[in-house]
Write an enzyme that holds these catalytic residues in place. Structure first.
Site, PDB file in Angstrom:
ATOM      1  N   GLU A 180      37.082  36.163  46.731  1.00 33.65           N
ATOM      2  CA  GLU A 180      36.752  37.426  46.057  1.00 33.65           C
ATOM      3  C   GLU A 180      35.275  37.353  45.721  1.00 33.65           C
ATOM      4  OE1 GLU A 180      35.635  39.781  43.325  1.00 33.65           O
ATOM      5  OE2 GLU A 180      37.073  38.808  42.007  1.00 33.65           O
ATOM      6  N   ASN A 226      31.720  34.592  35.055  1.00 31.81           N
ATOM      7  CA  ASN A 226      31.658  35.906  34.395  1.00 31.81           C
ATOM      8  C   ASN A 226      32.944  36.249  33.637  1.00 31.81           C
ATOM      9  OD1 ASN A 226      32.960  36.155  36.920  1.00 31.81           O
ATOM     10  ND2 ASN A 226      32.431  38.307  37.084  1.00 31.81           N
ATOM     11  N   CYS A 246      32.285  41.677  39.117  1.00 31.42           N
ATOM     12  CA  CYS A 246      32.242  41.994  40.547  1.00 31.42           C
ATOM     13  C   CYS A 246      32.576  43.457  40.804  1.00 31.42           C
ATOM     14  CB  CYS A 246      33.207  41.095  41.300  1.00 31.42           C
ATOM     15  SG  CYS A 246      34.895  41.136  40.637  1.00 31.42           S
TER      16      CYS A 246
END
Length: 483
Positions: A250, A151, A284
């Site tokens: 993460e 991403n 995220c």
């Protein structure tokens, strides 16, 4: 371009040894960009051995020498900015706005990391034994395995690579299959162009089924850094734990913006649109749920919808485009499934919902409840859920009713009260009168609950990518009770 069809191991571009290939597609046009011959376990072994050998010499390189190379890296990136931005657009579907922001964030983390070689401080501590001195040395861990995401492929991979190198480690990168260039091969070339020693940065592009498990359990890497889904992160954590190696994870988020009844609605709506639809919501930290007190719910929905209708959707290379394509059709199908199930459970589509290939029109849903798939799951796409809260206590309960805890947002005119509420929301990061997508290279970044383990950036990265060693020094000799 030719080198991006190969693996990057020990400073050399070589053809992968697997008989399988990875096809790299442009998510907007559907066209193939490059075809890469995959790496197998032999390539992975070669990369880890090269990294181990290179790290021994790099560990003893002076801080000044390291910093000169990091300065060269920044210069190389600035010179290649246009090419890097174009790669982010065509490979990850980044809009031009997002690609430039990602480039700047990557340079920012490199600049911060360049200060690390002179910040690796140890300590001298007193001893309870006469004439003894306790020294604590901070040392690199060794070889770091970095699994890059698709991403924000350049920045989120560089966020591990640059600090790892700056603290004296070497790295092997396994990039995401959807973005093998911008989360791996391009990074390897940048470090090569900047003159970093061979073997310090290695990139192996391979299928998870072929080298995924081996990448984690291989005995050489001392830490695995992964940015991606919670499901994959849990597996990595489990495998690493069995082999007693450290992780920096993460993972996913189901981030909420809480809009209190005293909030500036116009400002809250603008922040929410950016926090939701920047990079199509494939972040995220992106807002998944807007939780709004009932007194201002209708006003917020009206303003939010008005702003969303004005977003330009389309070709990410167009300067005016604000919402580009989702990364692949499988993601579109997953999002559409959650959307349809939520509508069947009572959610109402106010805007959008159509999809053309990987391009999805931004969606706004009202009358959403926290148990619907669109609110319960991490959407990672251009769908906004607006939930009505009876009061502040209800909003707090809704915000915390999630296994995730990455980022968040609160809008209120009472900033002190906003901080009090923020402390009660179970999340690693949260912002008052701002949206949830924030990252600064000197501030701790990470989540709670199923959103990850550890913190990136600044002194927290130094802590994560190093270890400490106690050396006790006795001046004169101790007497022992045996004698």
């Amino acid at each position: 371009m030719e080198q991006y069809t190969n693996q990057f191991i020990n400073g050399q571009w070589k053809t992968g040894s697997s008989d399988k290939t990875i096809e790299d597609y442009n998510p907007f046009s559907g066209e193939s960009i490059v075809t890469i011959q995959s790496a197998d376990k032999e390539d992975l072994e070669e990369a880890f051995q090269a990294a181990k050998k290179a790290q021994i010499k790099w560990r003893d390189t002076t801080p000044a020498e390291k910093q000169i190379l990091f300065d060269k890296l920044i210069n190389v990136m600035q010179q290649q900015r246009d090419d890097i931005v174009d790669w982010l657009i065509k490979e990850s579907g980044s809009t031009r706005l997002k690609a430039n922001a990602e480039f700047d964030a990557s340079v920012g983390i490199i600049k911060e990391s360049a200060s690390f070689p002179t910040r690796m401080a140890g300590a001298i501590l007193p001893s309870n034994f006469p004439n003894k001195e306790n020294r604590v040395y901070r040392l690199p861990k060794g070889v770091i395995g970095v699994i890059g995401p698709w991403n924000f492929p350049l920045h989120l991979t560089m966020r591990s690579v640059a600090p790892a190198l700056a603290t004296g480690n070497s790295v092997v990168i396994k990039p995401a299959s959807d973005t093998p260039v911008t989360s791996g091969l391009l990074i390897g070339k940048l470090f090569q162009d900047a003159g970093f020693p061979d073997g310090l940065v290695n990139v192996v592009v391979g299928r998870g089924s072929e080298i995924g498990d081996e990448f984690v359990i291989h005995p050489i890497p001392k830490l695995i850094s992964f940015t991606g889904s919670t499901e994959v992160g849990q597996r990595i954590g489990e495998q690493a734990g069995k082999h007693l190696k450290d992780v920096a994870l993460e993972l996913g988020g189901n981030n909420a913006m809480v809009v209190l009844k005293d909030a500036n609605i116009e400002r809250a709506a603008k922040a929410a649109v950016f926090g939701k639809f920047f990079h199509q919501g494939q972040i995220c930290m992106a807002l998944n749920r807007m939780i709004v007190e009932k007194e201002v719910y209708d006003a917020f929905v009206e303003e939010f919808v008005r702003l969303v209708r004005g977003l330009k959707v389309g070709d990410p290379s167009d300067e005016a485009t604000l919402v580009g394509p989702v990364i692949n059709k499988a993601q579109v199908e997953r999002i559409q499934k959650d959307l349809q199930e939520s509508v069947e459970q009572g959610a109402e589509i106010l805007v959008g919902g159509e999809a053309d290939g990987c391009l999805m029109q931004p969606v706004v849903l009202a009358h959403v409840t926290n148990g619907m798939p669109i609110a319960k799951n991490e959407i990672f796409g251009p769908v906004a859920s607006i939930i009505k809260a009876e009061n502040e206590e209800d909003a707090l309960q809704i915000a915390n009713d999630s296994p995730y805890g990455l980022s968040g947002s609160i809008f209120t005119e009472d900033r002190h009260h906003g901080v009090e509420l923020a402390l009660k929301i179970e999340t690693g990061m949260i912002h008052i009168n701002d949206q949830s997508v924030n990252d600064e290279p000197h501030v701790p970044f990470g989540g709670e609950k199923e959103s990850g383990i550890g913190r990136f950036n600044g002194e927290w990265a130094i802590e994560k990518f190093t270890t400490v060693k106690w050396i006790g020094i006795q001046s004169g000799y101790r007497e022992y009770p045996f004698f």
